[in-house]
Design a protein around this motif. Structure first.
Motif, PDB file in Angstrom:
ATOM      1  N   THR A  84      43.748  72.184  36.194  1.00 40.53           N
ATOM      2  CA  THR A  84      44.261  73.304  36.974  1.00 40.53           C
ATOM      3  C   THR A  84      45.068  72.843  38.175  1.00 40.53           C
ATOM      4  O   THR A  84      44.962  71.711  38.636  1.00 40.53           O
ATOM      5  CB  THR A  84      43.123  74.213  37.506  1.00 40.53           C
ATOM      6  OG1 THR A  84      42.274  73.441  38.356  1.00 40.53           O
ATOM      7  CG2 THR A  84      42.339  74.843  36.376  1.00 40.53           C
ATOM      8  N   VAL A  85      45.846  73.788  38.682  1.00 39.79           N
ATOM      9  CA  VAL A  85      46.496  73.668  39.982  1.00 39.79           C
ATOM     10  C   VAL A  85      45.991  74.853  40.791  1.00 39.79           C
ATOM     11  O   VAL A  85      46.066  76.001  40.351  1.00 39.79           O
ATOM     12  CB  VAL A  85      48.038  73.742  39.874  1.00 39.79           C
ATOM     13  CG1 VAL A  85      48.669  73.658  41.256  1.00 39.79           C
ATOM     14  CG2 VAL A  85      48.569  72.644  38.979  1.00 39.79           C
ATOM     15  N   THR A  86      45.472  74.562  41.975  1.00 40.92           N
ATOM     16  CA  THR A  86      44.946  75.593  42.853  1.00 40.92           C
ATOM     17  C   THR A  86      45.777  75.627  44.125  1.00 40.92           C
ATOM     18  O   THR A  86      46.009  74.588  44.747  1.00 40.92           O
ATOM     19  CB  THR A  86      43.463  75.309  43.199  1.00 40.92           C
ATOM     20  OG1 THR A  86      42.716  75.240  41.984  1.00 40.92           O
ATOM     21  CG2 THR A  86      42.890  76.393  44.091  1.00 40.92           C
ATOM     22  N   TYR A  87      46.233  76.809  44.482  1.00 39.69           N
ATOM     23  CA  TYR A  87      46.957  76.989  45.746  1.00 39.69           C
ATOM     24  C   TYR A  87      45.925  77.252  46.838  1.00 39.69           C
ATOM     25  O   TYR A  87      45.162  78.220  46.752  1.00 39.69           O
ATOM     26  CB  TYR A  87      47.943  78.159  45.648  1.00 39.69           C
ATOM     27  CG  TYR A  87      48.669  78.421  46.938  1.00 39.69           C
ATOM     28  CD1 TYR A  87      49.619  77.525  47.402  1.00 39.69           C
ATOM     29  CD2 TYR A  87      48.394  79.550  47.701  1.00 39.69           C
ATOM     30  CE1 TYR A  87      50.284  77.750  48.606  1.00 39.69           C
ATOM     31  CE2 TYR A  87      49.057  79.784  48.897  1.00 39.69           C
ATOM     32  CZ  TYR A  87      50.000  78.880  49.343  1.00 39.69           C
ATOM     33  OH  TYR A  87      50.654  79.095  50.534  1.00 39.69           O
ATOM     34  N   VAL A  88      45.871  76.392  47.860  1.00 35.91           N
ATOM     35  CA  VAL A  88      44.898  76.538  48.938  1.00 35.91           C
ATOM     36  C   VAL A  88      45.457  77.514  49.971  1.00 35.91           C
ATOM     37  O   VAL A  88      46.466  77.248  50.626  1.00 35.91           O
ATOM     38  CB  VAL A  88      44.560  75.185  49.592  1.00 35.91           C
ATOM     39  CG1 VAL A  88      43.548  75.371  50.716  1.00 35.91           C
ATOM     40  CG2 VAL A  88      44.028  74.205  48.546  1.00 35.91           C
ATOM     41  N   CYS A  89      44.800  78.659  50.090  1.00 36.52           N
ATOM     42  CA  CYS A  89      45.229  79.726  50.998  1.00 36.52           C
ATOM     43  C   CYS A  89      44.664  79.525  52.400  1.00 36.52           C
ATOM     44  O   CYS A  89      45.277  79.952  53.379  1.00 36.52           O
ATOM     45  CB  CYS A  89      44.763  81.087  50.482  1.00 36.52           C
ATOM     46  SG  CYS A  89      45.259  81.432  48.800  1.00 36.52           S
ATOM     47  N   GLU A  90      43.504  78.903  52.459  1.00 32.23           N
ATOM     48  CA  GLU A  90      42.841  78.739  53.744  1.00 32.23           C
ATOM     49  C   GLU A  90      41.906  77.531  53.667  1.00 32.23           C
ATOM     50  O   GLU A  90      41.174  77.379  52.691  1.00 32.23           O
ATOM     51  CB  GLU A  90      42.043  80.007  54.062  1.00 32.23           C
ATOM     52  CG  GLU A  90      41.629  80.157  55.481  1.00 32.23           C
ATOM     53  CD  GLU A  90      41.107  81.562  55.766  1.00 32.23           C
ATOM     54  OE1 GLU A  90      41.306  82.015  56.890  1.00 32.23           O
ATOM     55  OE2 GLU A  90      40.496  82.185  54.873  1.00 32.23           O
ATOM     56  N   HIS A  91      41.945  76.684  54.699  1.00 31.28           N
ATOM     57  CA  HIS A  91      41.061  75.514  54.767  1.00 31.28           C
ATOM     58  C   HIS A  91      40.755  75.233  56.229  1.00 31.28           C
ATOM     59  O   HIS A  91      41.660  75.040  57.029  1.00 31.28           O
ATOM     60  CB  HIS A  91      41.735  74.305  54.115  1.00 31.28           C
ATOM     61  CG  HIS A  91      40.886  73.079  54.079  1.00 31.28           C
ATOM     62  ND1 HIS A  91      41.413  71.818  54.242  1.00 31.28           N
ATOM     63  CD2 HIS A  91      39.552  72.914  53.903  1.00 31.28           C
ATOM     64  CE1 HIS A  91      40.436  70.925  54.167  1.00 31.28           C
ATOM     65  NE2 HIS A  91      39.301  71.564  53.965  1.00 31.28           N
ATOM     66  N   SER A  92      39.485  75.270  56.549  1.00 28.99           N
ATOM     67  CA  SER A  92      39.046  75.024  57.919  1.00 28.99           C
ATOM     68  C   SER A  92      37.712  74.284  57.871  1.00 28.99           C
ATOM     69  O   SER A  92      37.221  73.949  56.792  1.00 28.99           O
ATOM     70  CB  SER A  92      38.880  76.350  58.670  1.00 28.99           C
ATOM     71  OG  SER A  92      37.779  77.077  58.144  1.00 28.99           O
ATOM     72  N   GLU A  93      37.105  74.074  59.016  1.00 27.82           N
ATOM     73  CA  GLU A  93      35.796  73.418  59.062  1.00 27.82           C
ATOM     74  C   GLU A  93      34.730  74.247  58.355  1.00 27.82           C
ATOM     75  O   GLU A  93      33.725  73.707  57.897  1.00 27.82           O
ATOM     76  CB  GLU A  93      35.392  73.152  60.510  1.00 27.82           C
ATOM     77  CG  GLU A  93      36.228  72.080  61.166  1.00 27.82           C
ATOM     78  CD  GLU A  93      35.844  71.828  62.614  1.00 27.82           C
ATOM     79  OE1 GLU A  93      34.890  72.449  63.114  1.00 27.82           O
ATOM     80  OE2 GLU A  93      36.528  71.008  63.246  1.00 27.82           O
ATOM     81  N   GLU A  94      34.938  75.554  58.242  1.00 27.75           N
ATOM     82  CA  GLU A  94      33.970  76.431  57.582  1.00 27.75           C
ATOM     83  C   GLU A  94      34.040  76.352  56.065  1.00 27.75           C
ATOM     84  O   GLU A  94      33.129  76.797  55.375  1.00 27.75           O
ATOM     85  CB  GLU A  94      34.161  77.888  58.025  1.00 27.75           C
ATOM     86  CG  GLU A  94      33.717  78.154  59.458  1.00 27.75           C
ATOM     87  CD  GLU A  94      34.756  77.725  60.486  1.00 27.75           C
ATOM     88  OE1 GLU A  94      35.959  77.988  60.258  1.00 27.75           O
ATOM     89  OE2 GLU A  94      34.374  77.114  61.488  1.00 27.75           O
ATOM     90  N   GLY A  95      35.127  75.856  55.521  1.00 26.59           N
ATOM     91  CA  GLY A  95      35.283  75.761  54.078  1.00 26.59           C
ATOM     92  C   GLY A  95      36.717  76.008  53.664  1.00 26.59           C
ATOM     93  O   GLY A  95      37.640  75.936  54.481  1.00 26.59           O
ATOM     94  N   ALA A  96      36.894  76.311  52.379  1.00 26.27           N
ATOM     95  CA  ALA A  96      38.244  76.500  51.850  1.00 26.27           C
ATOM     96  C   ALA A  96      38.241  77.605  50.803  1.00 26.27           C
ATOM     97  O   ALA A  96      37.216  77.902  50.178  1.00 26.27           O
ATOM     98  CB  ALA A  96      38.758  75.203  51.238  1.00 26.27           C
ATOM     99  N   MET A  97      39.407  78.208  50.634  1.00 26.44           N
ATOM    100  CA  MET A  97      39.604  79.259  49.640  1.00 26.44           C
ATOM    101  C   MET A  97      40.955  79.019  48.978  1.00 26.44           C
ATOM    102  O   MET A  97      41.939  78.725  49.658  1.00 26.44           O
ATOM    103  CB  MET A  97      39.592  80.621  50.337  1.00 26.44           C
ATOM    104  CG  MET A  97      39.777  81.789  49.401  1.00 26.44           C
ATOM    105  SD  MET A  97      41.485  82.308  49.425  1.00 26.44           S
ATOM    106  CE  MET A  97      41.368  83.832  48.563  1.00 26.44           C
ATOM    107  N   GLY A  98      40.971  79.081  47.650  1.00 32.24           N
ATOM    108  CA  GLY A  98      42.215  78.879  46.927  1.00 32.24           C
ATOM    109  C   GLY A  98      42.262  79.733  45.680  1.00 32.24           C
ATOM    110  O   GLY A  98      41.267  80.347  45.281  1.00 32.24           O
TER     111      GLY A  98
END
Length: 187
Positions: free
Chosen positions: A26-40
Motif C-alpha cells: 500500500t501507499v498511505t497518505y499521512v494527513c496528520e502526525h504528531s507526538e500523539e500519533g498519526a492518521m493516514g
C-alpha cells in the motif's frame, strides 16, 4: 515533534516484507502526525463500490454524469463506515483538516453534495476508513523497516492509476521495489 520529523503530507510506502493484509503493497497518505500519533489514508486500494452507491446511501442525487462512477478507496481498517475526501483547492467545508496550503481532508457531507453538483474539488480521492497509529507506534514501525517514507506528490495522489501508485511513490525516492527483498537481513 518538529515539522522536520513529522511525516504529515508524506507517503508511507509499504516495504515488500510488510505482510499485514491491511497494508501489504500500500501507499498511505499521512494527513496528520504528531507526538500523539498519526492518521493516514491508504490511496491505492479501490473498493468494489463506486461513489454513486455512497451518494445513493446518503440520499444525495448526482447532478453531473461523471460523478457516480468515481472509485471509492479502502482508506484503512479503522472506522470503515466513515468517509474521507482528500482534495486540493481552497474550500470551506464544515469539517476540513488543512494538511498543506494545497491539500485538505474533509469528512463532512457537504463535500459530497458539492461533488454531486459538479461544484466540488476537481482533484479528489474518496475513501472509507483510515489508518491510525498511537503515540510512538509509527516511529517504531519505521525503525522496524516496515515503511519507506517520502514527501507526498499530487500527481500520484490524484492522477496516477491506483495499481501503479505503490511503485510510483517509491520511484519518487529512487527506489525500485522489485529489487528489494521481502526478507530482513541480519549481520
Amino acid at each position: 515533534m518538529t515539522d522536520a520529523t513529522s511525516l504529515t503530507n508524506h507517503f508511507l510506502i509499504a516495504m515488500p516484507g510488510l505482510q499485514d493484509p491491511n497494508f501489504a503493497r500500500t501507499v498511505t497518505y499521512v494527513c496528520e502526525h504528531s507526538e500523539e500519533g498519526a492518521m493516514g489514508i491508504v490511496i491505492n486500494r479501490p473498493m468494489e463500490i463506486q461513489l454513486g452507491e455512497v451518494l445513493a446511501q446518503l440520499e444525495i442525487e448526482p447532478e453531473v454524469s461523471n460523478v457516480s462512477n468515481a472509485p471509492v478507496y479502502l482508506g484503512g481498517p479503522v472506522q470503515t463506515d466513515r468517509g474521507f475526501v482528500i482534495h486540493d483547492g481552497n474550500f470551506n467545508f464544515d469539517s476540513t483538516l488543512r494538511v498543506t496550503d494545497q491539500i485538505q481532508v474533509t469528512t463532512s457531507r457537504d463535500v459530497l453534495e458539492a461533488i454531486a453538483k459538479g461544484q466540488g474539488p476537481a482533484n479528489r480521492l474518496i475513501a472509507l476508513g483510515y489508518a491510525g497509529w498511537g503515540s510512538g507506534q509509527l516511529e517504531q514501525e519505521m525503525i522496524a523497516n516496515a515503511w519507506l517514507s517520502g514527501p507526498a506528490n499530487g500527481q500520484i495522489l490524484f492522477s496516477t492509476p491506483s495499481g501503479q501508485r505503490w511503485q510510483s511513490a517509491a520511484q519518487l525516492l529512487g527506489v525500485d521495489l522489485n529489487l528489494l527483498s521481502g526478507q530482513a537481513g541480519h549481520a
